[in-house]
Design a protein around this motif. Structure first.
Motif, mmCIF file in Angstrom:
data_model
loop_
_atom_site.group_PDB
_atom_site.id
_atom_site.type_symbol
_atom_site.label_atom_id
_atom_site.label_comp_id
_atom_site.label_asym_id
_atom_site.label_seq_id
_atom_site.Cartn_x
_atom_site.Cartn_y
_atom_site.Cartn_z
ATOM 1 N N LYS A 1 0.800 -1.217 0.000
ATOM 2 C CA LYS A 1 0.000 0.000 0.000
ATOM 3 C C LYS A 1 0.834 1.269 0.000
ATOM 4 O O LYS A 1 0.304 2.371 0.096
ATOM 5 N N GLU A 2 2.157 1.109 -0.100
ATOM 6 C CA GLU A 2 3.024 2.292 -0.051
ATOM 7 C C GLU A 2 4.369 1.968 -0.705
ATOM 8 O O GLU A 2 4.659 0.816 -1.036
ATOM 9 N N PRO A 3 5.210 2.974 -0.889
ATOM 10 C CA PRO A 3 6.471 2.775 -1.613
ATOM 11 C C PRO A 3 7.375 1.680 -1.055
ATOM 12 O O PRO A 3 8.024 0.962 -1.818
ATOM 13 N N LYS A 4 7.440 1.528 0.259
ATOM 14 C CA LYS A 4 8.389 0.580 0.834
ATOM 15 C C LYS A 4 7.968 -0.880 0.703
ATOM 16 O O LYS A 4 8.786 -1.785 0.897
ATOM 17 N N ASP A 5 6.712 -1.124 0.361
ATOM 18 C CA ASP A 5 6.224 -2.502 0.322
ATOM 19 C C ASP A 5 6.754 -3.263 -0.891
ATOM 20 O O ASP A 5 6.953 -2.702 -1.970
ATOM 21 N N SER A 6 6.961 -4.568 -0.682
ATOM 22 C CA SER A 6 7.393 -5.482 -1.752
ATOM 23 C C SER A 6 8.661 -5.007 -2.450
ATOM 24 O O SER A 6 8.822 -5.159 -3.658
ATOM 25 N N GLN A 7 9.543 -4.442 -1.690
ATOM 26 C CA GLN A 7 10.845 -4.045 -2.223
ATOM 27 C C GLN A 7 11.877 -5.146 -1.947
ATOM 28 O O GLN A 7 11.701 -5.944 -1.033
ATOM 29 N N PRO A 8 12.959 -5.237 -2.722
ATOM 30 C CA PRO A 8 13.298 -4.351 -3.836
ATOM 31 C C PRO A 8 12.553 -4.733 -5.110
ATOM 32 O O PRO A 8 12.177 -5.893 -5.295
ATOM 33 N N VAL A 9 12.357 -3.743 -5.970
ATOM 34 C CA VAL A 9 11.746 -3.966 -7.275
ATOM 35 C C VAL A 9 12.847 -3.912 -8.317
ATOM 36 O O VAL A 9 13.644 -2.986 -8.327
ATOM 37 N N GLY A 10 12.884 -4.903 -9.184
ATOM 38 C CA GLY A 10 13.919 -4.923 -10.216
ATOM 39 C C GLY A 10 13.519 -5.767 -11.401
ATOM 40 O O GLY A 10 12.486 -6.451 -11.381
ATOM 41 N N TYR A 11 14.324 -5.735 -12.419
ATOM 42 C CA TYR A 11 14.032 -6.444 -13.673
ATOM 43 C C TYR A 11 13.868 -7.941 -13.439
ATOM 44 O O TYR A 11 13.009 -8.589 -14.046
ATOM 45 N N ASP A 12 14.686 -8.513 -12.566
ATOM 46 C CA ASP A 12 14.637 -9.960 -12.313
ATOM 47 C C ASP A 12 13.835 -10.319 -11.073
ATOM 48 O O ASP A 12 13.728 -11.496 -10.720
ATOM 49 N N HIS A 13 13.275 -9.317 -10.416
ATOM 50 C CA HIS A 13 12.511 -9.562 -9.187
ATOM 51 C C HIS A 13 11.163 -10.204 -9.514
ATOM 52 O O HIS A 13 10.415 -9.723 -10.365
ATOM 53 N N VAL A 14 10.854 -11.302 -8.818
ATOM 54 C CA VAL A 14 9.568 -11.980 -8.985
ATOM 55 C C VAL A 14 8.633 -11.493 -7.881
ATOM 56 O O VAL A 14 8.890 -11.725 -6.700
ATOM 57 N N PRO A 15 7.552 -10.794 -8.230
ATOM 58 C CA PRO A 15 6.635 -10.273 -7.210
ATOM 59 C C PRO A 15 5.825 -11.391 -6.575
ATOM 60 O O PRO A 15 5.773 -12.511 -7.096
ATOM 61 N N ASP A 16 5.177 -11.089 -5.453
ATOM 62 C CA ASP A 16 4.391 -12.120 -4.786
ATOM 63 C C ASP A 16 3.212 -12.589 -5.648
ATOM 64 O O ASP A 16 2.828 -13.756 -5.612
ATOM 65 N N PHE A 17 2.638 -11.675 -6.427
ATOM 66 C CA PHE A 17 1.574 -12.023 -7.369
ATOM 67 C C PHE A 17 1.973 -11.485 -8.743
ATOM 68 O O PHE A 17 2.242 -10.289 -8.882
ATOM 69 N N GLU A 18 1.984 -12.345 -9.749
ATOM 70 C CA GLU A 18 2.359 -11.917 -11.095
ATOM 71 C C GLU A 18 1.158 -11.454 -11.914
ATOM 72 O O GLU A 18 1.320 -10.840 -12.968
ATOM 73 N N ASP A 19 -0.044 -11.723 -11.441
ATOM 74 C CA ASP A 19 -1.219 -11.538 -12.290
ATOM 75 C C ASP A 19 -1.646 -10.090 -12.480
ATOM 76 O O ASP A 19 -1.912 -9.644 -13.600
ATOM 77 N N PHE A 20 -1.714 -9.313 -11.400
ATOM 78 C CA PHE A 20 -2.273 -7.968 -11.551
ATOM 79 C C PHE A 20 -1.334 -7.041 -12.322
ATOM 80 O O PHE A 20 -1.783 -6.130 -13.017
#
Length: 363
Positions: free
Chosen positions: A329-348
């Motif tokens: 819900k804010e900038p610090k969540d689910s960091q780090p973000v990167g080209y090879d980073h796999v997010p917790d959910f890929e769908d949205f």
């Protein structure tokens, strides 16, 4: 082949845009061949049913993509998903949670496409249940505006019942202007605070207000999805349109020269860098405005082109999308973000990408 922007893809090359969207979409469809499969996230040690909001946003994007590249397999994939859940919502028809209701956007699309109103009976029952009360404070976070608000507009359009339009405005206006004493919309910046926790005096490390890009992207997308097809005679049509236009002009000053929007729009040093979801939602909203003659092409075409080139740079050769900030819900969540980073959910993230690409294609 038409010229491309530096390290990116030209918005003039419609064939390549479709191929890029196909690549990303087929990666996902191949990975999730069973549309009813429970979504398990190891990092959270938790499972979710596959009709939660993250998957529902993907199907919003898929239905938009099908409009520019119609394929039976896309519609069948969506049909299988709806049927797997008996066209129902997480927590049933009495849920008031917009996240749970988001699946209803695609259910309604399919009901109209297949001319079978039974597909939308549960989402309609859920919204009708909300109309039996005077409660209007359900959208206490701005993501909810995208998840739920377009459903009210669609039901109003389909049935002609003004009650849907009236309640849609009451709920939107409460979140916008009244929640926590002043609403989540900053009338000075024309941007939104994600929820009451981020209203002033909350500040980012650089002393600026916290405008989370994806949160603002959700609102931008919601306004597009409400205005698209909404009769101009609808009460408060002009209010929605003004908020939309004000937002579109406001976001321009925050776009990085690399084409993206930082997760923290006013503080590029706070987890700064490429991020796909907020950028895709802004691209979708801006491109829709140009395509519908609402925004000036002279002003917005270059920002759209830069944004699309950046989005294209996030696509892996196999179709996986990098630079996606996962849930939060804010900038610090689910960091780090990167080209090879796999997010917790890929769908949205893919749903946002498909929405953006489908509108860019129409430019």
């Amino acid at each position: 082949m038409l010229p491309c922007f530096a390290n990116g893809q030209s918005i003039n090359n419609k064939t390549q845009i479709v191929k890029t969207l196909e690549l990303a979409n087929h990666y996902f469809m191949n990975k999730w061949q069973d549309v009813s499969k429970i979504i398990y996230v190891p990092s959270k040690h938790k499972s979710w049913p596959s009709h939660i909001w993250t998957r529902a946003v993907y199907y919003e994007g898929l239905m938009a993509f099908n409009q520019i590249d119609p394929k039976d397999e896309y519609i069948q994939y969506a049909m299988d998903w709806g049927q797997a859940h008996d066209w129902n919502l997480r927590d049933g028809i009495k849920t008031r949670n917009a996240d749970n209701q988001c699946a209803g956007q695609t259910y309604i699309d399919l009901a109209l496409l297949k001319k079978d109103t039974s597909f939308m009976s549960n989402i309609k029952a859920s919204i009708d249940h909300m109309l039996t009360t005077d409660k209007i404070d359900d959208w206490s976070w701005i993501d909810a505006i995208q998840m739920g608000m377009p459903i009210f507009a669609r039901l109003g359009n389909i049935t002609g019942n003004q009650a849907y339009y009236n309640r849609m405005w009451e709920m939107y206006d409460y979140t916008r202007s009244k929640l926590n004493g002043g609403g989540l919309y900053d009338t000075k910046s024309h941007l939104w605070w994600r929820d009451k926790d981020f209203m002033p005096p909350y500040k980012e490390p650089n002393g600026k207000d916290c405008y989370w890009s994806r949160g603002n992207g959700w609102v931008a997308a919601a306004l597009v999805r409400v205005l698209d097809g909404l009769p101009k005679s609808t009460p408060h049509y002009d209010d929605y349109m003004q908020d939309y236009k004000d937002m579109m002009h406001a976001i321009l000053i925050y776009q990085d020269k690399g084409g993206y929007w930082n997760v923290s729009m006013a503080d590029p040093t706070h987890f700064g860098g490429k991020e796909l979801t907020g950028t895709a939602l802004f691209t979708y909203a801006m491109a829709w405005g140009v395509n519908n003659g609402i925004l000036k092409k002279k002003t917005f075409k270059k920002p759209i082109a830069k944004a699309w080139a950046m989005l294209y740079s996030c696509v892996h050769p196999n179709g996986f999308l990098g630079n996606v900030q996962g849930t939060g819900k804010e900038p610090k969540d689910s960091q780090p973000v990167g080209y090879d980073h796999v997010p917790d959910f890929e769908d949205f993230g893919l749903g946002c990408f498909l929405l953006a690409g489908s509108e860019v294609y129409k430019l």
